[in-house]
Design an enzyme around this catalytic site. Structure first.
Site, PDB file in Angstrom:
ATOM      1  N   ASN A  60       0.998  -1.174   0.054  1.00  0.00           N
ATOM      2  CA  ASN A  60      -0.076   0.021  -0.029  1.00  0.00           C
ATOM      3  C   ASN A  60       0.968   1.178  -0.112  1.00  0.00           C
ATOM      4  OD1 ASN A  60      -2.237   1.953   1.788  1.00  0.00           O
ATOM      5  ND2 ASN A  60      -2.841   1.161  -0.017  1.00  0.00           N
ATOM      6  N   LYS A  88      11.583   7.330   9.560  1.00  0.00           N
ATOM      7  CA  LYS A  88      11.696   7.709  10.705  1.00  0.00           C
ATOM      8  C   LYS A  88      10.224   7.868  11.484  1.00  0.00           C
ATOM      9  CE  LYS A  88      16.123  10.164  11.008  1.00  0.00           C
ATOM     10  NZ  LYS A  88      16.596  11.605  11.245  1.00  0.00           N
ATOM     11  N   HIS A 120       7.181   5.770   0.951  1.00  0.00           N
ATOM     12  CA  HIS A 120       7.857   4.571   0.588  1.00  0.00           C
ATOM     13  C   HIS A 120       8.633   4.972  -0.561  1.00  0.00           C
ATOM     14  CE1 HIS A 120       4.319   2.508   2.709  1.00  0.00           C
ATOM     15  NE2 HIS A 120       5.159   2.082   3.095  1.00  0.00           N
ATOM     16  N   LEU A 128       2.539  10.649   6.274  1.00  0.00           N
ATOM     17  CA  LEU A 128       1.948   9.877   5.177  1.00  0.00           C
ATOM     18  C   LEU A 128       2.121   8.447   5.824  1.00  0.00           C
ATOM     19  CD1 LEU A 128       3.344  10.748   1.697  1.00  0.00           C
ATOM     20  CD2 LEU A 128       1.410  11.668   2.989  1.00  0.00           C
ATOM     21  N   ARG A 147      -2.123   3.943   7.148  1.00  0.00           N
ATOM     22  CA  ARG A 147      -3.415   3.989   7.818  1.00  0.00           C
ATOM     23  C   ARG A 147      -4.215   5.074   7.606  1.00  0.00           C
ATOM     24  NH1 ARG A 147       0.116   0.571  11.393  1.00  0.00           N
ATOM     25  NH2 ARG A 147      -1.021  -1.637  11.543  1.00  0.00           N
ATOM     26  N   GLN A 168      10.519   1.393  15.948  1.00  0.00           N
ATOM     27  CA  GLN A 168      10.997   0.496  15.130  1.00  0.00           C
ATOM     28  C   GLN A 168      12.259   0.561  14.430  1.00  0.00           C
ATOM     29  OE1 GLN A 168       8.162  -1.465  12.022  1.00  0.00           O
ATOM     30  NE2 GLN A 168       9.254  -0.056  10.336  1.00  0.00           N
TER      31      GLN A 168
HETATM   32  O1  PAF Z   1       7.239  -0.514   8.714  1.00  0.00           O
HETATM   33  C1  PAF Z   1       6.712  -1.623   8.406  1.00  0.00           C
HETATM   34  O2  PAF Z   1       6.070  -1.392   7.105  1.00  0.00           O
HETATM   35  C2  PAF Z   1       6.841  -3.003   8.767  1.00  0.00           C
HETATM   36  O3  PAF Z   1       6.927  -2.950  10.140  1.00  0.00           O
HETATM   37  C3  PAF Z   1       8.011  -3.769   8.393  1.00  0.00           C
HETATM   38  C4  PAF Z   1       9.290  -3.037   8.802  1.00  0.00           C
HETATM   39  C5  PAF Z   1       8.025  -3.909   6.908  1.00  0.00           C
HETATM   40  C6  PAF Z   1       8.308  -5.128   8.980  1.00  0.00           C
HETATM   41  O4  PAF Z   1       7.191  -5.827   8.562  1.00  0.00           O
END
Ligand code: PAF
Length: 278
Positions: A31, A148, A36, A184, A187, A153
């Site tokens: 998505n 970030k 991205h 962005l 969700r 994460q």
């Molecule tokens: O950030 C994400 O999209 C996910 O947490 C990842 C790093 C692809 C792991 O599934």
């Protein structure tokens, strides 16, 4: 762009990239949005070959979360990746990634995994660390890029790579925002029109907290409470607004520098996260 559904296929293809070629990996759950795509484009600055992954990882969702409704937009994603110059896409199904129930997991330490997002999504970072470790073992990249926006994460992944001596450079890239400030996120697509126009308040609230800190206010608990109250007064249900140390997400002492303000809050049934570095 080559699309690989199997681990063997991806490995064979990356091997032909050549011994002195650097491979960048950009893991995603699909998505894809401009955030991205910015990572894909920036990956080119770090490597000769860019590989993306699309896999909605069940392990990082708790029962009742949005695993089933997480938007799956494979065709459109492929078009965007190809246009961004990505050479390889790894898009396995669950059977390829988890041919049997995952028995071994990567367990991040509680002080990283059980605070903030981890407090409200228990087990989330164990699921993230486990799948990212698997993706790293599968693709064996030289460098991997993460946004970030998922600040915690990124920290968990950086520390995993450090503690487990993986020869992978981890690169964090700035959050991409809409013109009105909203970070962005896949969700954001869950938001109704009214919620979408309210949503940038999360970023505005963070901006205000950062402004106060920069102006010398070091009463972090009060700043957090005021910010949560402001969200609450506007129909949000905040999980947390937290001023933390960037380096380890622990509580800062007054006058400490190197801070980040992190937030998670629900607007209707959509849970949004964001953060701003001070
Ligand atoms: O950030 C994400 O999209 C996910 O947490 C990842 C790093 C692809 C792991 O599934």
């Amino acid at each position: 762009m080559h699309i690989h559904e199997t681990i063997a296929g991806l490995r064979a293809a990356l091997k032909t990239a050549g011994p002195n070629k650097r491979v960048a990996l950009v893991p995603t759950m699909g998505n894809l949005h401009e955030g991205h795509i910015a990572l894909m484009t920036q990956a080119r600055d770090h490597a000769d070959t860019v590989a993306a992954t699309i896999f909605v990882n069940r392990l990082q969702f708790r029962p009742g979360e949005d695993f089933d409704k997480y938007p799956r937009t494979f065709r459109a994603d492929c078009e965007k990746l190809a246009a961004a110059g990505v050479e390889h896409l790894f898009a396995p199904d669950e059977g390829e990634m988890y041919p049997q129930p995952q028995g071994y997991h990567v367990e991040p330490p509680p002080e990283q995994a059980n605070v903030l997002e981890g407090e409200f999504r228990p087990g989330h970072f164990r699921g993230v660390a486990t799948v990212v470790m698997k993706l790293f073992q599968i693709a064996q990249p030289d460098v991997a890029l993460f946004g970030k926006k998922d600040f915690q994460q990124l920290l968990v992944i950086r520390n995993m790579v450090r503690d487990l001596n993986l020869p992978i450079e981890i690169v964090g890239k700035d959050t991409v925002r809409a013109a009105d400030g909203l970070a962005l996120s896949s969700r954001n697509g869950y938001l109704s029109t009214t919620e979408r126009s309210e949503a940038p308040r999360l970023w505005r609230t963070l901006t205000k907290v950062v402004g106060r800190i920069n102006a010398g206010d070091t009463d972090f608990p009060r700043l957090e409470q005021e910010a949560m109250a402001e969200l609450g007064a506007n129909g949000w249900v905040p999980d947390y607004i937290a001023v933390r140390k960037k380096i380890d997400l622990q509580l800062p002492a007054a006058h400490e520098s190197g801070l980040v303000v992190l937030a998670a809050a629900r607007l209707g049934s959509t849970r949004l996260i964001d953060n701003l570095e001070v």
